[in-house]
Design a protein around this motif. Sequence first.
Motif, PDB file in Angstrom:
ATOM      1  N   THR A 110       8.337   6.305   3.594  1.00 54.10           N
ATOM      2  CA  THR A 110       7.218   5.823   4.402  1.00 54.10           C
ATOM      3  C   THR A 110       7.763   5.232   5.706  1.00 54.10           C
TER       4      THR A 110
ATOM      5  N   ALA B 106      -5.200   6.468   5.707  1.00 53.31           N
ATOM      6  CA  ALA B 106      -4.009   6.499   4.860  1.00 53.31           C
ATOM      7  C   ALA B 106      -3.283   7.819   5.080  1.00 53.31           C
TER       8      ALA B 106
ATOM      9  N   HIS C 295       1.796  12.018   7.914  1.00 53.01           N
ATOM     10  CA  HIS C 295       2.929  11.232   7.424  1.00 53.01           C
ATOM     11  C   HIS C 295       4.220  11.659   8.114  1.00 53.01           C
TER      12      HIS C 295
ATOM     13  N   ASP D 269       0.970   6.094   2.129  1.00 53.82           N
ATOM     14  CA  ASP D 269       0.944   4.807   2.821  1.00 53.82           C
ATOM     15  C   ASP D 269      -0.498   4.452   3.152  1.00 53.82           C
ATOM     16  N   VAL D 270      -0.975   3.352   2.557  1.00 54.11           N
ATOM     17  CA  VAL D 270      -2.297   2.823   2.861  1.00 54.11           C
ATOM     18  C   VAL D 270      -2.158   1.746   3.928  1.00 54.11           C
TER      19      VAL D 270
ATOM     20  N   ALA E 275      -4.693  -3.564  -0.311  1.00 47.58           N
ATOM     21  CA  ALA E 275      -4.014  -2.298  -0.025  1.00 47.58           C
ATOM     22  C   ALA E 275      -3.442  -1.689  -1.303  1.00 47.58           C
TER      23      ALA E 275
ATOM     24  N   ALA F 225      -9.496   3.441   2.434  1.00 48.83           N
ATOM     25  CA  ALA F 225      -8.588   4.585   2.288  1.00 48.83           C
ATOM     26  C   ALA F 225      -8.479   5.415   3.558  1.00 48.83           C
TER      27      ALA F 225
ATOM     28  N   MET G 152      -4.113   1.908  -2.886  1.00 57.66           N
ATOM     29  CA  MET G 152      -2.952   2.740  -3.180  1.00 57.66           C
ATOM     30  C   MET G 152      -3.020   3.303  -4.596  1.00 57.66           C
TER      31      MET G 152
ATOM     32  N   GLY H 125       0.786  -1.224   0.000  1.00 62.56           N
ATOM     33  CA  GLY H 125       0.000   0.000   0.000  1.00 62.56           C
ATOM     34  C   GLY H 125       0.813   1.265   0.000  1.00 62.56           C
ATOM     35  N   ASP H 126       2.129   1.170  -0.099  1.00 62.33           N
ATOM     36  CA  ASP H 126       2.967   2.363  -0.157  1.00 62.33           C
ATOM     37  C   ASP H 126       3.136   2.813  -1.599  1.00 62.33           C
TER      38      ASP H 126
END
Length: 423
Positions: free
Chosen positions: A365, A295, A316, A246-247, A254, A292, A258, A227-228
């Motif tokens: 991430t 995220a 983040h 990043d999910v 994921a 989502a 993403m 998911g990144d």
Amino acid sequence: MGVTAADGEPTPDQVDYAALFAATPSPYLVLSPELLIVGVNKAYLRATGRTRRDLLGQYLFDAFPDNPDDPQASGVTNLSASLARVLATREPDTMAVQRYDIPVPSRPGVFEERWWSPVNTPVLKDGGEVAWIIHRVEDVTAFVHHRQERRRSTGPPSRREEGMEAELYARAKELERLNEELRRAHARERQVAITLQEAMLHSPDLARHSDVAVRYLPAIGSLNVCGDWYDTVDLSDGRFSVAVGDVVGHGLEAATVMGMLRSALSAASRAVAGPAQALEVLGLYARSVDGALAATAVTALVDTRAQVIIYSSAGHPPPVLMRPGGECELLDQATDPPLGARPEHVPRPQAGTAFNHGDILVLYTDGLIERRGEDIDKGLQRLTDTLRECLGLSPERLADMLLARLGVSHGARDDIALVVVGL
């Protein structure tokens, strides 16, 4: 061994694992990734007639070469292939019963016939790379010799004995075949996953930036999709944006989320005035996408003419701007909650900082810096310390060195996306 638990039982940290290893009845070796012998238990010494001094520090196949008098000797070849698979897949490998003769310590140049049933198991570091290989063998030579002697003294085996031997042989070959099929299936699955992820992360604008290096590593044990994400978007007047996100979760679900968020942020970055507005659009869109919420993402607009970076973050970890002298600035002045975290729309903040030629911008991430049971500030300090140690490297070299020195070159417990920009 002391006992401090309430019920009088020893706690796990009081177990003497070295003593357990030494006393284990099955023969064990511990090998380094370079196949040097770094550990051996008493059962292995008894089985081979060696001493610890004979074996410790030796390259495995120097200590146990193939029998030069046997033109069909395949012990080294088979064991070497198994150990290579363990290093490549980071998964255990079970071998069929092998004939692998060993040197007789008291008679140089003389080999003794031996039959073994081996299993090779990796021990992984926190970052996921192989730290050690446990080589366990069961010496079945006595069984094989007894069977051979009985045949010589009594003639052909009975139908029942033939059936049992055939069954054992068939099971061993079936196990070998299944292992090989699993390895091939895993390789095919991995290649499909890599192709899918590369397609989802394709960034046409990135090809025009030789000073931007990107890296993507899936979590250990995942399907090589995650998911990144990262992205680079060219804008007008010497400006471009870089982003990472990043999910929550791993695997195809994921990765699907993403891909949707990455595309939405890429479109928003081209259509709105700046990073904060782009994340506002992305946050509104995230509310309509299952999976989502929560995220995170950070996006930075690099204006090469004005030599300024404008950035905004949705929950983040902060990008790092490193100066040519090694000073590191965390871009943490415009951090807001993750996507979709607020029930109502609120404008997101953004901030700016000047840069000079030779500066390095790093976006990443959390898999790059976070470690289980450790405060994130310690991970950030480790990142900035490592950046200073790698001062002067090109973005491509710096990206590789960061992954290596932070111990995640072969993957970590979480996905990793990394962008290194030479300014």
